[in-house]
Design a protein around this motif. Structure first.
Motif: not given
Length: 206
Positions: A87-95
């Protein structure tokens, strides 16, 4: 004697109220669905500071409270990595945020976090909540505990709270992927069917 008793009684009441407040700060307060998350600035394992506002160009953020020492958190590490890769590449990265008191859990100190992240190949920031000010604001109680935030005109809005999926023991036996379903719904501009689930894991050490 009576005055001394009154002073002691008053002191006990203050301590009880303080203890109640601390307990409820961790357990009963925190963000609800639709709330706007405040900015935070926490130290990353590389020594740099990471803030929520650093992600203002993202569609959102998958905030995961996790640690090194909890068996539940360890069981989910690969799935957290997979979430970021997907999902990072789709705009929802993990923190990821480590919320534990390291004097109680030294295996969660910064050096241990650095070593764990290197050995597992974490692709996301792994932040330490040293002052333990951030996790109570979210209302996180477990590791892992997920808060999915969407970047809206109002700010980072809480859209999902809870577990990653429905089977911590066996990823091949998972029937419902709560976080993935929620992110997919946001990406498709659909309603999230299940906005809250019970987080399963170790209690956060304060």
């Amino acid at each position: 004697m009576k005055k001394t008793f009154q002073i002691i009684s008053a002191a006990c009441i203050v301590l009880c109220i303080s203890a109640f407040t601390v307990a409820n700060k961790t357990i009963n307060e925190g963000y609800k669905i639709g709330d706007i998350a405040e900015n935070f600035s926490l130290k990353n394992i590389d020594g740099k500071t990471v803030s929520l506002t650093d992600y203002k160009k993202s569609k959102g953020v998958i905030v995961v409270f996790t640690c090194n020492t909890c068996p539940f958190a360890v069981a989910y590490e690969d799935r957290i990595i997979d979430l970021d890769k997907k999902y990072a590449k789709k705009g929802f990265p993990v923190v990821a945020i480590m919320p534990n008191n390291t004097s109680i859990k030294p295996g969660d100190n910064l050096q241990a976090m650095q070593e764990r992240a290197a050995s597992k190949g974490f692709t996301f920031p792994y932040l330490i909540d040293e002052s333990q000010d951030v996790f109570p604001k979210y209302g996180a109680t477990k590791t892992p505990h997920v808060f999915l935030l969407e970047n809206t005109k109002k700010g980072f809005e809480v859209k999902y709270i809870g577990a990653i999926d429905d089977n911590y023991q066996d990823p091949t036996a998972v029937k419902t992927k709560y976080v993935e379903n929620a992110v997919d719904a946001l990406l498709e501009r659909k309603q999230i069917e299940q906005t809250e689930t019970k987080a399963i894991g170790c209690s956060i050490k304060v």
